[in-house]
Motif scaffolding. Structure first.
Motif, PDB file in Angstrom:
ATOM      1  N   ASN A 122       9.671 -21.867 -56.958  1.00  0.00           N
ATOM      2  CA  ASN A 122      10.881 -22.704 -58.045  1.00  0.00           C
ATOM      3  C   ASN A 122      10.537 -24.311 -57.638  1.00  0.00           C
ATOM      4  OD1 ASN A 122      11.734 -20.237 -59.276  1.00  0.00           O
ATOM      5  ND2 ASN A 122      13.257 -20.448 -57.297  1.00  0.00           N
ATOM      6  N   ASN A 123       9.286 -24.591 -57.359  1.00  0.00           N
ATOM      7  CA  ASN A 123       8.517 -25.988 -57.059  1.00  0.00           C
ATOM      8  C   ASN A 123       9.349 -26.581 -55.945  1.00  0.00           C
ATOM      9  OD1 ASN A 123       7.078 -27.864 -58.274  1.00  0.00           O
ATOM     10  ND2 ASN A 123       8.719 -29.271 -58.790  1.00  0.00           N
ATOM     11  N   ARG A 124       9.986 -25.954 -55.012  1.00  0.00           N
ATOM     12  CA  ARG A 124      10.244 -26.316 -53.608  1.00  0.00           C
ATOM     13  C   ARG A 124       9.531 -25.668 -52.567  1.00  0.00           C
ATOM     14  NH1 ARG A 124      16.752 -26.682 -53.305  1.00  0.00           N
ATOM     15  NH2 ARG A 124      16.406 -27.931 -51.529  1.00  0.00           N
ATOM     16  N   SER A 125       9.084 -26.481 -51.373  1.00  0.00           N
ATOM     17  CA  SER A 125       8.583 -25.885 -50.230  1.00  0.00           C
ATOM     18  C   SER A 125       9.174 -24.665 -49.894  1.00  0.00           C
ATOM     19  CB  SER A 125       8.126 -27.119 -49.219  1.00  0.00           C
ATOM     20  OG  SER A 125       7.661 -26.696 -48.120  1.00  0.00           O
ATOM     21  N   ASN A 126       8.483 -23.527 -49.688  1.00  0.00           N
ATOM     22  CA  ASN A 126       9.243 -22.355 -49.102  1.00  0.00           C
ATOM     23  C   ASN A 126       8.545 -21.819 -47.884  1.00  0.00           C
ATOM     24  OD1 ASN A 126      11.288 -20.509 -49.808  1.00  0.00           O
ATOM     25  ND2 ASN A 126       9.440 -19.034 -50.280  1.00  0.00           N
ATOM     26  N   GLY A 127       7.616 -22.653 -47.016  1.00  0.00           N
ATOM     27  CA  GLY A 127       6.991 -22.145 -45.910  1.00  0.00           C
ATOM     28  C   GLY A 127       5.455 -22.631 -45.970  1.00  0.00           C
ATOM     29  N   ALA A 128       5.128 -22.596 -44.596  1.00  0.00           N
ATOM     30  CA  ALA A 128       3.717 -22.761 -44.267  1.00  0.00           C
ATOM     31  C   ALA A 128       3.372 -22.245 -42.947  1.00  0.00           C
ATOM     32  CB  ALA A 128       3.594 -24.396 -44.357  1.00  0.00           C
TER      33      ALA A 128
END
Length: 312
Positions: A122-128
């Motif tokens: 939803n256009n937000r960083s969610n992990g890397a």
């Protein structure tokens, strides 16, 4: 997350199914100490979700767009990307040599693999993540919260010391995962969202064959679907049955296939249904094995292409 390393990495872990509104950018690197004829010493593939969108190898020295992205203008400066990949190739192969020197692995061919990337939900960083493997075994990974490189192999201790001696390697990795990678992914989505958001509903084929002890085996095959997330199981009298699944596999044309089998006693003539859920279907789909060799959809069948192929 998410080869080349067999499409998405088998050696570094299985691919993660995409959630609705979820997009990922993943890079896969492979270096080989003694490549076979025609195989590059180093290659890199970038994926948007599960779709390869550019590839680089040491033979050509060029990063080149793949699939539908080779028709797009302005998505990336490919000469600049080629220069970046050439620099990463040099560092990557030096690390492979360091590991081989540590283990005195001079005989045979050895492989070093790396995978890193990020996800937006939803256009937000969610992990890397960022991790490496040597000859198919976990070698080292990056923890961006500390931040630090975490050794997973004895030889990785010296790699950690070497990389962290130059703090730029640690700081750069953290900045890349938290800032640069999500920013790149957002920019790529300006060109790619319509392609990544496509949905193809599954086509379903049901077959029957004789099994051990003259039992029958019903097989439900779903194919030509995209994206890869699918629920597929057999039911009888409303109960989900224990079955064997073939997982989700690439179909060779950008879509996927999956199958599930159930073993049935020969005297059992009760109706059995294959139940399918997929984002390409407007509602769940249930198809019955029919002894008269005609499909009998339940009331919740969506208006989607269906096939029922029967065999003795």
């Amino acid at each position: 997350m998410v080869p080349v390393l067999l499409s998405l990495p088998l050696l570094l872990g299985p691919a993660v199914l995409q959630e609705t509104g979820s997009y990922s950018l993943v890079f896969l690197y492979t270096g080989v100490s003694r490549p076979n004829k025609g195989i590059p010493r180093f290659q890199a593939t970038a994926f948007l979700n599960d779709q390869g969108f550019f590839h680089y190898n040491s033979n050509s020295g060029k990063a080149e767009p793949m699939g539908p992205w080779n028709q797009l203008e302005g998505m990336e400066d490919w000469e600049k990307e080629s220069q970046l990949q050439r620099a990463r190739e040099e560092i990557f192969l030096v690390t492979l040599k360091d590991i081989m020197d540590y283990y005195k692995d001079s005989a045979g061919s050895h492989t070093f693999q790396g995978m890193f990337g990020c996800e937006l939900l939803n256009n937000r960083s969610n992990g890397a993540f960022w991790k490496y493997a040597y000859d198919g075994q976990d070698f080292i990974k990056f923890n961006k919260e500390i931040p630090a490189w975490i050794p997973l192999d004895p030889a990785a201790e010296s790699t950690k010391l070497k990389w962290e001696a130059e703090k730029i390697y640690t700081q750069r990795a953290k900045a890349y995962l938290e800032e640069e990678c999500p920013a790149m992914l957002r920019r790529y989505l300006n060109y790619s969202r319509s392609h990544l958001d496509k949905t193809n509903p599954p086509t379903v084929t049901i077959t029957s064959r004789a099994g051990p002890g003259r039992n029958r085996i019903f097989k439900c095959l779903a194919y030509d679907f995209y994206p890869q997330g699918i629920s597929l199981h057999w039911t009888q009298a409303g109960k989900v049955l224990t079955s064997i699944s073939g997982g989700v596999l690439p179909n060779g044309n950008g879509t996927y296939l999956s199958w599930v089998e159930v073993e049935v006693p020969p005297q059992d003539r009760d109706p059995y249904f294959c139940h399918i859920e997929h984002s390409g279907l407007s509602q769940s789909l249930s198809v019955q094995w029919d002894e008269t060799k005609k499909p009998k959809p339940e009331r919740n069948v969506a208006t989607q292409p269906q096939e029922v192929t029967l065999s003795a």
